[in-house]
Design an enzyme around this catalytic site. Structure first.
Site, mmCIF file in Angstrom:
data_model
loop_
_atom_site.group_PDB
_atom_site.id
_atom_site.type_symbol
_atom_site.label_atom_id
_atom_site.label_comp_id
_atom_site.label_asym_id
_atom_site.label_seq_id
_atom_site.Cartn_x
_atom_site.Cartn_y
_atom_site.Cartn_z
ATOM 1 C CD GLU A 49 13.014 -32.047 -21.180
ATOM 2 O OE1 GLU A 49 13.492 -30.895 -21.071
ATOM 3 O OE2 GLU A 49 12.424 -32.618 -20.245
ATOM 4 C CB THR A 95 10.832 -36.296 -23.687
ATOM 5 O OG1 THR A 95 10.702 -36.668 -22.322
ATOM 6 C CG2 THR A 95 9.595 -35.519 -24.114
ATOM 7 C CB THR A 135 10.384 -26.319 -33.733
ATOM 8 O OG1 THR A 135 11.313 -25.274 -33.983
ATOM 9 C CG2 THR A 135 11.189 -27.617 -33.725
ATOM 10 C CG ASP A 136 11.327 -22.023 -36.975
ATOM 11 O OD1 ASP A 136 11.764 -22.515 -35.920
ATOM 12 O OD2 ASP A 136 11.321 -20.793 -37.201
ATOM 13 C CD GLU A 137 14.983 -23.935 -32.736
ATOM 14 O OE1 GLU A 137 16.014 -24.563 -32.444
ATOM 15 O OE2 GLU A 137 14.409 -23.171 -31.939
ATOM 16 C CE1 TYR A 193 12.816 -28.527 -29.056
ATOM 17 C CE2 TYR A 193 13.681 -26.823 -30.508
ATOM 18 C CZ TYR A 193 12.605 -27.447 -29.906
ATOM 19 O OH TYR A 193 11.327 -27.006 -30.151
ATOM 20 C CE LYS A 221 9.225 -30.732 -31.459
ATOM 21 N NZ LYS A 221 8.054 -31.122 -30.605
ATOM 22 N N PRO A 237 22.116 -10.724 -21.079
ATOM 23 C CG PRO A 237 22.025 -12.952 -20.384
ATOM 24 C CD PRO A 237 21.388 -11.618 -20.171
ATOM 25 C CB VAL A 238 23.062 -10.045 -26.400
ATOM 26 C CG1 VAL A 238 22.906 -10.247 -27.904
ATOM 27 C CG2 VAL A 238 21.896 -9.234 -25.836
ATOM 28 C CG ASP A 292 26.928 -17.236 -30.920
ATOM 29 O OD1 ASP A 292 25.852 -17.409 -30.328
ATOM 30 O OD2 ASP A 292 27.009 -17.014 -32.141
ATOM 31 C CG HIS A 305 23.327 -19.324 -31.816
ATOM 32 N ND1 HIS A 305 23.462 -18.243 -30.984
ATOM 33 C CD2 HIS A 305 21.998 -19.557 -31.882
ATOM 34 C CE1 HIS A 305 22.277 -17.849 -30.579
ATOM 35 N NE2 HIS A 305 21.371 -18.634 -31.107
HETATM 36 N N1 LIG Z 1 8.552 -22.319 -27.781
HETATM 37 C C1 LIG Z 1 8.612 -22.156 -29.086
HETATM 38 O O1 LIG Z 1 8.978 -21.081 -29.565
HETATM 39 C C2 LIG Z 1 8.219 -23.278 -30.020
HETATM 40 C C3 LIG Z 1 8.089 -23.019 -31.373
HETATM 41 C C4 LIG Z 1 7.665 -24.053 -32.234
HETATM 42 C C5 LIG Z 1 7.360 -25.294 -31.725
HETATM 43 N N2 LIG Z 1 7.498 -25.525 -30.378
HETATM 44 C C6 LIG Z 1 7.121 -26.859 -29.892
HETATM 45 O O2 LIG Z 1 5.921 -26.691 -29.139
HETATM 46 C C7 LIG Z 1 5.879 -27.631 -28.063
HETATM 47 C C8 LIG Z 1 5.681 -26.899 -26.755
HETATM 48 O O3 LIG Z 1 6.768 -25.979 -26.568
HETATM 49 P P1 LIG Z 1 6.856 -25.077 -25.258
HETATM 50 O O4 LIG Z 1 7.694 -23.894 -25.591
HETATM 51 O O5 LIG Z 1 5.508 -24.886 -24.680
HETATM 52 O O6 LIG Z 1 7.697 -26.044 -24.305
HETATM 53 P P2 LIG Z 1 7.802 -26.079 -22.717
HETATM 54 O O7 LIG Z 1 9.157 -26.593 -22.420
HETATM 55 O O8 LIG Z 1 7.385 -24.762 -22.144
HETATM 56 O O9 LIG Z 1 6.707 -27.141 -22.281
HETATM 57 C C9 LIG Z 1 6.842 -28.516 -22.507
HETATM 58 C C10 LIG Z 1 5.847 -29.248 -21.608
HETATM 59 O O10 LIG Z 1 5.974 -30.646 -21.869
HETATM 60 C C11 LIG Z 1 6.018 -31.330 -20.630
HETATM 61 N N3 LIG Z 1 6.766 -32.582 -20.816
HETATM 62 C C12 LIG Z 1 8.102 -32.714 -21.010
HETATM 63 N N4 LIG Z 1 8.430 -34.004 -21.152
HETATM 64 C C13 LIG Z 1 7.267 -34.714 -21.072
HETATM 65 C C14 LIG Z 1 6.933 -36.082 -21.148
HETATM 66 N N5 LIG Z 1 7.876 -37.030 -21.332
HETATM 67 N N6 LIG Z 1 5.631 -36.447 -21.007
HETATM 68 C C15 LIG Z 1 4.671 -35.511 -20.798
HETATM 69 N N7 LIG Z 1 4.929 -34.213 -20.701
HETATM 70 C C16 LIG Z 1 6.209 -33.801 -20.838
HETATM 71 C C17 LIG Z 1 6.678 -30.372 -19.676
HETATM 72 O O11 LIG Z 1 6.380 -30.681 -18.311
HETATM 73 C C18 LIG Z 1 6.095 -29.039 -20.123
HETATM 74 O O12 LIG Z 1 4.877 -28.771 -19.475
HETATM 75 C C19 LIG Z 1 7.198 -28.414 -28.137
HETATM 76 O O13 LIG Z 1 6.945 -29.615 -28.799
HETATM 77 C C20 LIG Z 1 8.114 -27.515 -28.959
HETATM 78 O O14 LIG Z 1 9.055 -28.284 -29.666
HETATM 79 C C21 LIG Z 1 7.909 -24.559 -29.528
#
Ligand SMILES: NC(=O)c1ccc[n+]([C@@H]2O[C@H](COP(=O)([O-])OP(=O)(O)OC[C@H]3O[C@@H](n4cnc5c(N)ncnc54)[C@H](O)[C@@H]3O)[C@@H](O)[C@H]2O)c1
Length: 359
Positions: free
Chosen positions: A82, A98, A140-142, A166, A170, A221-222, A297, A301
């Site tokens: 998520e 998840t 993630t960097d978060e 979130y 992670k 929206p900002v 905000d 944040h």
């Molecule tokens: N988006 C960003 O900027 C960013 C940056 C750094 C890291 N990430 C990490 O990269 C990964 C992907 O991010 P994203 O932006 O593509 O996310 P997203 O929300 O677009 O996609 C997540 C996918 O995981 C699937 N999913 C969710 N719960 C699941 C479960 N229990 N079992 C199987 N599949 C499941 C969803 O159906 C979806 O297809 C994440 O782990 C996120 O933390 C994202």
């Protein structure tokens, strides 16, 4: 053969498309197909025998164990999560389930499979072995928390100080991955990447939301004063970094991924507006920035994220291919060229497609 989880989401789908554009090594794609999973993104792979999409949960030990036993992947790349901070504030339960429990179950399934792999490849072929197997966890960097204006960018040794449900979930999953390496010897790699943008990004996230709302004549929206700083990376550069770490990363190591592109949110919105003014001017001739509205905000944040990716650059020779200017132009153009993908996401039609396929 590799197993990708969450490969119908934004980054995972870009990764699968890129992988199969560059190699014939098949991909098993395990995705729960939550609201964020969109198989329409993978439509170009329909009928392609190199790609198998399986609807399922990373936390389902029986299913994952069965997939591992059947397909014998040489690597697992874990994107499933998520991922939306706002949703984690309103409903953190799914994030715990998840991102933490799911990752734990996935690690256990993978450990069971990996422990039974042969030490050496008996036939000298390409079948997976215990030594060559990899589990790559995408994070993630978060997890590092928030920086002050003049603080140096996050390195791999920065404190883990997550602030949202979130990022906390992670961070917890990153710790589990680390522990499965140190305790059980599982050959893991972790990447912590900055904010991604690019094609197929769900329009609840900043950049696609601004493009889509601008074109629909809606408010942009900002949050707060718009001065929150994020470090941006074009999604395909994130995918190339993951491929590189999978190929050559040192076991148990963490690699930060970023492109040295710190931008305030309001500047991002102005850039998107200016590109739209150029590429699809408003009918009334006015600038899109007139649609900007400041809203309350987000609680807690984070003020600033910045990633120091020098370890990945120096050790593995990775470099992003896009500058922010080239990547954001490509992204805006992609949304202009793909109105059907956007319309199906907005109308929910992509969910009907999922239901038909998997009824
Ligand atoms: N988006 C960003 O900027 C960013 C940056 C750094 C890291 N990430 C990490 O990269 C990964 C992907 O991010 P994203 O932006 O593509 O996310 P997203 O929300 O677009 O996609 C997540 C996918 O995981 C699937 N999913 C969710 N719960 C699941 C479960 N229990 N079992 C199987 N599949 C499941 C969803 O159906 C979806 O297809 C994440 O782990 C996120 O933390 C994202």
């Amino acid at each position: 053969m590799i197993l990708v989880t969450g490969g119908a989401g934004f980054i995972g789908a870009n990764f699968v498309l890129d992988w199969l554009a560059q190699s014939d090594e098949p991909v098993i794609n395990l995705d729960k197909l939550t609201y964020a999973g969109n198989p329409e993104t993978l439509q170009s792979l329909q009928g392609d025998t190199r790609h198998t999409l399986v609807q399922g949960d990373i936390g389902d030990v029986a299913l994952v164990s069965q997939l591992l036993a059947r397909y014998q992947p040489r690597a697992v790349v874990n994107f499933a999560a998520e991922s939306h901070v706002d949703r984690s504030i309103h409903g953190p339960g799914e994030f715990i389930q998840t991102n933490i429990v799911g990752t734990f179950n996935l690690l256990e399934s993978v450990r069971g499979y990996w422990q039974n792999l042969p030490q050496e490849n008996r036939d000298g072929g390409v079948a997976p072995t215990k030594n060559r197997f990899r589990f790559l966890h995408v994070s993630t960097d978060e997890v590092y928390g928030s920086l002050k204006k003049d603080d140096p960018a996050f390195t791999e040794t920065s404190h883990i100080e997550p602030n949202s449900p979130y990022s906390a979930s992670k961070a917890a999953s990153d710790h589990l991955v680390r522990a499965w390496h140190h305790t059980y010897g599982l050959p893991v790699l972790t990447t912590n990447c900055s904010n991604n943008y690019g094609p197929y990004h769900f329009p609840e996230k900043l950049i696609p939301l601004m493009i889509v709302n601008a074109l629909a004549g809606k408010a942009l929206p900002v949050y707060g004063d718009g001065q929150q700083i994020r470090d941006w990376l074009y999604v395909k550069d994130h995918c190339s970094a993951i491929r590189r770490v999978l190929e050559a990363g040192r076991l148990g190591e963490v690699y930060n991924v970023g492109g040295w592109n710190e931008k305030a949110n309001i500047d991002i919105v102005h850039t998107v507006c200016a590109l739209l003014d150029e590429l699809r001017p408003r009918a009334d001739g006015k600038p899109y920035k007139d649609q900007i509205t400041y809203v309350t905000d987000r609680p807690g944040h984070d003020r600033r994220y910045a990633i120091d990716a020098r370890k990945l650059e120096a050790e593995l020779g990775w470099k992003p291919a896009e500058t922010f200017e080239s990547g954001i132009r490509k992204t805006v153009q992609w949304y202009l060229d793909n109105p059907d993908w956007v319309a199906h996401v907005q109308s929910g039609a992509y969910r009907e497609w999922v239901q038909k396929q998997y009824a």
